[in-house]
Enzyme design. Sequence first.
Site, PDB file in Angstrom:
ATOM      1  N   LYS A 186       0.840  -1.198   0.000  1.00  0.00           N
ATOM      2  CA  LYS A 186       0.000   0.000   0.000  1.00  0.00           C
ATOM      3  C   LYS A 186       0.876   1.249   0.000  1.00  0.00           C
ATOM      4  O   LYS A 186       1.941   1.280   0.598  1.00  0.00           O
ATOM      5  CB  LYS A 186      -0.924   0.004   1.223  1.00  0.00           C
ATOM      6  N   HIS A 255      -7.024 -13.298   1.911  1.00  0.00           N
ATOM      7  CA  HIS A 255      -6.719 -12.604   3.157  1.00  0.00           C
ATOM      8  C   HIS A 255      -6.806 -13.537   4.360  1.00  0.00           C
ATOM      9  O   HIS A 255      -6.185 -13.268   5.395  1.00  0.00           O
ATOM     10  CB  HIS A 255      -7.650 -11.400   3.330  1.00  0.00           C
ATOM     11  N   ARG A 258      -3.412 -14.712   4.952  1.00  0.00           N
ATOM     12  CA  ARG A 258      -2.602 -13.644   5.566  1.00  0.00           C
ATOM     13  C   ARG A 258      -2.949 -13.509   7.050  1.00  0.00           C
ATOM     14  O   ARG A 258      -2.050 -13.413   7.897  1.00  0.00           O
ATOM     15  CB  ARG A 258      -2.871 -12.332   4.822  1.00  0.00           C
TER      16      ARG A 258
END
Length: 309
Positions: A186, A255, A258
Amino acid sequence: MTTRKSWDELIDAYARYLAHELNRSPNTIKAYVADLQDCAEFHRQHKVPEVSGCSLNSLRQWLATVQQAGAASKTIARKVSAARTFLQWCVDREYLEANPALRLASPKQNQQLPTVLSAKQVEQFFQLANHRFDETEDGSVERALAARDLAMFEVLYGAGIRVGELTGLDTQHIDFSQQLIRVRGKGDKERIVPIGVPAVKALRNWLDLRHTVARPETSACFVGAQGRRINQRVVREQVDRILEQIPDTAARGPHALRHSAATHLLDGGADIRSVQEVLGHASLQTTQLYTHVSIDRLRESYQQAHPRA
Protein backbone atom coordinates in the site's frame (compact mmCIF):
# COMPACT_ATOMS: atom_id res chain seq x y z
CA MET A 1 -11.53 34.69 -1.25
CA THR A 2 -12.39 31.16 -2.37
CA THR A 3 -12.33 29.93 -5.96
CA ARG A 4 -15.68 28.53 -7.13
CA LYS A 5 -15.47 25.07 -8.69
CA SER A 6 -17.98 22.33 -9.47
CA TRP A 7 -17.99 19.03 -7.62
CA ASP A 8 -16.74 17.07 -10.63
CA GLU A 9 -13.83 19.45 -11.28
CA LEU A 10 -12.58 19.21 -7.72
CA ILE A 11 -13.15 15.46 -7.37
CA ASP A 12 -11.12 14.87 -10.55
CA ALA A 13 -8.33 17.14 -9.26
CA TYR A 14 -8.39 15.39 -5.88
CA ALA A 15 -8.12 11.97 -7.55
CA ARG A 16 -5.01 13.17 -9.41
CA TYR A 17 -3.60 14.44 -6.10
CA LEU A 18 -4.16 11.04 -4.47
CA ALA A 19 -2.48 9.26 -7.36
CA HIS A 20 0.51 11.50 -8.06
CA GLU A 21 1.32 13.10 -4.71
CA LEU A 22 0.17 10.53 -2.16
CA ASN A 23 0.77 7.43 -4.32
CA ARG A 24 -2.53 5.88 -3.32
CA SER A 25 -3.46 2.61 -5.00
CA PRO A 26 -6.00 2.56 -7.86
CA ASN A 27 -8.46 0.66 -5.64
CA THR A 28 -8.17 3.26 -2.86
CA ILE A 29 -8.69 6.11 -5.30
CA LYS A 30 -11.66 4.35 -6.87
CA ALA A 31 -13.30 3.93 -3.44
CA TYR A 32 -12.71 7.59 -2.49
CA VAL A 33 -14.04 8.87 -5.82
CA ALA A 34 -17.17 6.68 -5.57
CA ASP A 35 -17.96 8.06 -2.09
CA LEU A 36 -17.33 11.64 -3.17
CA GLN A 37 -19.45 11.27 -6.30
CA ASP A 38 -22.25 9.95 -4.12
CA CYS A 39 -21.91 13.04 -1.93
CA ALA A 40 -21.80 15.30 -5.00
CA GLU A 41 -24.91 13.73 -6.52
CA PHE A 42 -26.87 14.26 -3.29
CA HIS A 43 -25.86 17.92 -3.18
CA ARG A 44 -26.68 18.51 -6.85
CA GLN A 45 -30.14 17.03 -6.29
CA HIS A 46 -30.58 19.55 -3.46
CA LYS A 47 -29.54 22.53 -5.61
CA VAL A 48 -25.93 22.72 -4.37
CA PRO A 49 -23.94 22.55 -7.62
CA GLU A 50 -20.65 23.79 -6.15
CA VAL A 51 -18.53 22.51 -3.28
CA SER A 52 -18.55 25.98 -1.71
CA GLY A 53 -22.27 25.50 -0.96
CA CYS A 54 -21.65 22.39 1.13
CA SER A 55 -22.42 22.68 4.86
CA LEU A 56 -22.42 20.58 8.00
CA ASN A 57 -26.20 20.31 7.75
CA SER A 58 -26.14 19.17 4.11
CA LEU A 59 -23.50 16.56 4.90
CA ARG A 60 -25.58 15.24 7.79
CA GLN A 61 -28.60 15.01 5.50
CA TRP A 62 -26.54 13.10 2.94
CA LEU A 63 -25.35 10.59 5.55
CA ALA A 64 -28.88 10.19 6.89
CA THR A 65 -29.98 9.24 3.37
CA VAL A 66 -27.10 6.75 3.14
CA GLN A 67 -28.08 5.24 6.49
CA GLN A 68 -31.76 5.00 5.51
CA ALA A 69 -30.68 3.07 2.41
CA GLY A 70 -29.32 0.37 4.74
CA ALA A 71 -25.58 1.12 4.63
CA ALA A 72 -23.47 -0.49 7.34
CA SER A 73 -21.72 1.66 9.94
CA LYS A 74 -18.38 0.77 8.36
CA THR A 75 -19.57 2.16 5.01
CA ILE A 76 -20.84 5.35 6.62
CA ALA A 77 -17.57 5.81 8.50
CA ARG A 78 -15.67 5.43 5.25
CA LYS A 79 -17.84 8.08 3.58
CA VAL A 80 -17.30 10.45 6.51
CA SER A 81 -13.55 9.97 6.18
CA ALA A 82 -13.65 10.53 2.41
CA ALA A 83 -15.67 13.75 2.78
CA ARG A 84 -13.53 15.07 5.62
CA THR A 85 -10.19 14.58 3.84
CA PHE A 86 -11.51 15.84 0.50
CA LEU A 87 -13.02 19.00 1.98
CA GLN A 88 -9.83 19.70 3.95
CA TRP A 89 -7.93 19.43 0.68
CA CYS A 90 -10.38 21.98 -0.74
CA VAL A 91 -9.70 24.32 2.20
CA ASP A 92 -5.93 23.97 1.77
CA ARG A 93 -6.30 25.03 -1.88
CA GLU A 94 -8.70 27.86 -1.06
CA TYR A 95 -11.74 26.32 -2.72
CA LEU A 96 -13.45 26.45 0.69
CA GLU A 97 -13.08 28.84 3.62
CA ALA A 98 -13.62 26.14 6.27
CA ASN A 99 -14.09 22.40 6.40
CA PRO A 100 -17.73 21.66 7.38
CA ALA A 101 -16.95 17.96 7.82
CA LEU A 102 -14.65 18.49 10.81
CA ARG A 103 -17.68 18.33 13.14
CA LEU A 104 -19.22 15.42 11.26
CA ALA A 105 -19.65 12.49 13.64
CA SER A 106 -18.44 9.09 12.52
CA PRO A 107 -20.49 6.06 13.70
CA LYS A 108 -18.90 3.74 16.22
CA GLN A 109 -17.87 0.42 14.79
CA ASN A 110 -17.64 -2.95 16.45
CA GLN A 111 -14.15 -4.22 15.76
CA GLN A 112 -14.49 -7.60 14.09
CA LEU A 113 -11.69 -10.07 14.58
CA PRO A 114 -10.49 -11.75 11.39
CA THR A 115 -11.41 -15.36 10.72
CA VAL A 116 -8.30 -17.51 10.81
CA LEU A 117 -7.45 -21.13 10.17
CA SER A 118 -6.01 -23.31 12.89
CA ALA A 119 -2.61 -24.90 12.31
CA LYS A 120 -4.39 -28.20 11.65
CA GLN A 121 -6.68 -26.57 9.07
CA VAL A 122 -3.67 -25.00 7.34
CA GLU A 123 -2.18 -28.48 7.09
CA GLN A 124 -5.44 -29.74 5.59
CA PHE A 125 -5.43 -26.84 3.14
CA PHE A 126 -2.00 -27.71 1.78
CA GLN A 127 -2.73 -31.43 1.72
CA LEU A 128 -5.71 -30.72 -0.54
CA ALA A 129 -3.66 -28.41 -2.77
CA ASN A 130 -0.86 -30.99 -3.06
CA HIS A 131 -3.36 -33.74 -3.81
CA ARG A 132 -4.77 -31.72 -6.70
CA PHE A 133 -1.26 -31.29 -8.12
CA ASP A 134 -0.46 -35.00 -7.74
CA GLU A 135 -3.63 -35.95 -9.63
CA THR A 136 -2.74 -33.95 -12.75
CA GLU A 137 -0.95 -35.41 -15.75
CA ASP A 138 2.74 -34.66 -16.35
CA GLY A 139 3.30 -32.12 -19.12
CA SER A 140 -0.29 -30.86 -19.09
CA VAL A 141 -1.42 -27.27 -18.67
CA GLU A 142 -3.57 -28.45 -15.76
CA ARG A 143 -0.44 -29.64 -13.96
CA ALA A 144 1.28 -26.29 -14.52
CA LEU A 145 -1.75 -24.43 -13.17
CA ALA A 146 -1.97 -26.74 -10.16
CA ALA A 147 1.74 -26.02 -9.49
CA ARG A 148 1.02 -22.31 -9.83
CA ASP A 149 -1.84 -22.47 -7.35
CA LEU A 150 0.23 -24.38 -4.81
CA ALA A 151 3.05 -21.82 -5.14
CA MET A 152 0.56 -18.94 -4.72
CA PHE A 153 -0.89 -20.52 -1.59
CA GLU A 154 2.55 -21.13 -0.09
CA VAL A 155 3.62 -17.54 -0.72
CA LEU A 156 0.35 -16.05 0.58
CA TYR A 157 0.62 -18.00 3.82
CA GLY A 158 4.42 -18.27 4.07
CA ALA A 159 5.01 -14.53 3.58
CA GLY A 160 1.65 -13.23 4.83
CA ILE A 161 1.39 -10.87 1.88
CA ARG A 162 -1.71 -9.22 0.40
CA VAL A 163 -3.27 -10.62 -2.76
CA GLY A 164 -2.39 -7.42 -4.65
CA GLU A 165 1.23 -7.87 -3.62
CA LEU A 166 1.12 -11.45 -4.86
CA THR A 167 -0.30 -10.57 -8.27
CA GLY A 168 2.25 -7.74 -8.62
CA LEU A 169 5.19 -10.05 -7.95
CA ASP A 170 7.68 -10.44 -10.82
CA THR A 171 10.10 -13.33 -11.26
CA GLN A 172 13.10 -11.05 -10.62
CA HIS A 173 11.63 -10.13 -7.22
CA ILE A 174 12.48 -13.57 -5.84
CA ASP A 175 15.83 -14.19 -4.12
CA PHE A 176 16.06 -17.95 -3.76
CA SER A 177 19.51 -17.89 -2.13
CA GLN A 178 18.26 -15.71 0.74
CA GLN A 179 14.67 -17.03 0.70
CA LEU A 180 13.28 -13.52 0.29
CA ILE A 181 10.78 -11.79 -1.97
CA ARG A 182 10.42 -8.08 -2.72
CA VAL A 183 6.84 -6.82 -2.79
CA ARG A 184 5.19 -3.46 -3.39
CA GLY A 185 2.44 -2.76 -0.88
CA LYS A 186 0.00 0.00 0.00
CA GLY A 187 1.15 3.52 -0.79
CA ASP A 188 3.55 2.05 -3.34
CA LYS A 189 5.90 1.12 -0.48
CA GLU A 190 8.38 -1.66 -1.14
CA ARG A 191 9.48 -4.19 1.48
CA ILE A 192 11.49 -7.40 1.71
CA VAL A 193 9.66 -10.41 3.14
CA PRO A 194 11.07 -13.84 4.08
CA ILE A 195 9.52 -17.04 2.74
CA GLY A 196 9.87 -20.55 4.10
CA VAL A 197 11.30 -23.73 2.61
CA PRO A 198 7.89 -25.05 1.39
CA ALA A 199 7.28 -21.76 -0.46
CA VAL A 200 10.74 -21.89 -2.05
CA LYS A 201 10.17 -25.47 -3.19
CA ALA A 202 6.71 -24.67 -4.59
CA LEU A 203 8.00 -21.57 -6.39
CA ARG A 204 10.86 -23.50 -8.02
CA ASN A 205 8.43 -26.18 -9.13
CA TRP A 206 6.05 -23.61 -10.63
CA LEU A 207 8.80 -21.64 -12.38
CA ASP A 208 10.02 -24.87 -14.00
CA LEU A 209 6.54 -25.24 -15.56
CA ARG A 210 5.67 -21.56 -16.01
CA HIS A 211 6.84 -21.46 -19.65
CA THR A 212 4.04 -23.84 -20.65
CA VAL A 213 1.46 -21.15 -19.72
CA ALA A 214 3.13 -17.72 -19.59
CA ARG A 215 3.55 -15.44 -22.57
CA PRO A 216 7.24 -14.81 -23.35
CA GLU A 217 6.99 -11.05 -22.86
CA THR A 218 5.52 -11.10 -19.34
CA SER A 219 7.69 -10.73 -16.25
CA ALA A 220 4.84 -11.64 -13.91
CA CYS A 221 5.64 -14.46 -11.54
CA PHE A 222 2.06 -15.72 -11.54
CA VAL A 223 0.01 -15.78 -14.73
CA GLY A 224 -3.52 -16.76 -15.65
CA ALA A 225 -4.64 -19.40 -18.15
CA GLN A 226 -4.18 -16.86 -20.98
CA GLY A 227 -0.54 -16.32 -20.06
CA ARG A 228 -0.87 -12.77 -18.74
CA ARG A 229 -0.41 -11.50 -15.16
CA ILE A 230 -2.96 -13.22 -12.97
CA ASN A 231 -6.06 -11.38 -11.79
CA GLN A 232 -6.87 -11.05 -8.08
CA ARG A 233 -10.31 -12.56 -8.72
CA VAL A 234 -8.71 -15.75 -10.06
CA VAL A 235 -6.50 -16.03 -6.96
CA ARG A 236 -9.56 -15.68 -4.74
CA GLU A 237 -11.43 -18.36 -6.70
CA GLN A 238 -8.56 -20.83 -6.36
CA VAL A 239 -8.12 -20.18 -2.64
CA ASP A 240 -11.85 -20.55 -2.02
CA ARG A 241 -11.96 -23.79 -4.01
CA ILE A 242 -9.68 -25.33 -1.38
CA LEU A 243 -11.17 -23.57 1.67
CA GLU A 244 -14.66 -24.80 0.80
CA GLN A 245 -13.42 -28.36 1.28
CA ILE A 246 -12.29 -27.72 4.86
CA PRO A 247 -15.01 -28.31 7.50
CA ASP A 248 -15.66 -26.05 10.48
CA THR A 249 -14.32 -22.81 9.05
CA ALA A 250 -15.93 -19.71 7.58
CA ALA A 251 -12.55 -18.45 6.34
CA ARG A 252 -12.62 -17.36 2.71
CA GLY A 253 -10.32 -15.56 0.31
CA PRO A 254 -6.56 -14.94 0.16
CA HIS A 255 -6.72 -12.60 3.16
CA ALA A 256 -7.65 -15.58 5.33
CA LEU A 257 -4.18 -17.00 4.67
CA ARG A 258 -2.60 -13.64 5.57
CA HIS A 259 -4.67 -13.42 8.77
CA SER A 260 -3.70 -16.98 9.65
CA ALA A 261 0.01 -16.35 9.02
CA ALA A 262 -0.02 -13.28 11.28
CA THR A 263 -1.86 -15.09 14.07
CA HIS A 264 0.40 -18.15 13.88
CA LEU A 265 3.53 -15.97 13.99
CA LEU A 266 2.30 -14.33 17.18
CA ASP A 267 1.18 -17.71 18.59
CA GLY A 268 4.71 -18.93 17.97
CA GLY A 269 6.25 -16.09 19.96
CA ALA A 270 7.24 -13.68 17.18
CA ASP A 271 7.83 -10.07 18.23
CA ILE A 272 4.85 -7.90 17.28
CA ARG A 273 7.03 -5.26 15.60
CA SER A 274 8.65 -7.94 13.45
CA VAL A 275 5.19 -9.14 12.46
CA GLN A 276 4.23 -5.54 11.65
CA GLU A 277 7.22 -5.29 9.32
CA VAL A 278 6.43 -8.60 7.61
CA LEU A 279 2.80 -7.62 7.04
CA GLY A 280 3.66 -4.09 5.91
CA HIS A 281 1.31 -2.39 8.36
CA ALA A 282 1.82 1.37 8.63
CA SER A 283 0.41 1.33 12.18
CA LEU A 284 1.27 -1.06 14.99
CA GLN A 285 -2.38 -0.79 16.08
CA THR A 286 -3.41 -2.75 12.98
CA THR A 287 -1.01 -5.56 13.85
CA GLN A 288 -2.23 -5.59 17.47
CA LEU A 289 -5.59 -6.81 16.19
CA TYR A 290 -3.98 -10.22 15.76
CA THR A 291 -2.91 -10.33 19.41
CA HIS A 292 -6.61 -10.31 20.30
CA VAL A 293 -7.14 -13.27 17.97
CA SER A 294 -4.29 -15.13 19.68
CA ILE A 295 -5.69 -14.37 23.15
CA ASP A 296 -9.15 -15.55 22.10
CA ARG A 297 -7.67 -18.79 20.74
CA LEU A 298 -5.69 -19.27 23.96
CA ARG A 299 -8.82 -18.68 26.04
CA GLU A 300 -10.80 -21.16 23.94
CA SER A 301 -8.09 -23.83 24.29
CA TYR A 302 -7.90 -23.19 28.03
CA GLN A 303 -11.65 -23.57 28.48
CA GLN A 304 -11.68 -26.80 26.47
CA ALA A 305 -8.65 -28.40 28.09
CA HIS A 306 -8.22 -27.14 31.66
CA PRO A 307 -10.10 -29.24 34.27
CA ARG A 308 -10.94 -26.17 36.35
CA ALA A 309 -11.65 -23.69 33.54
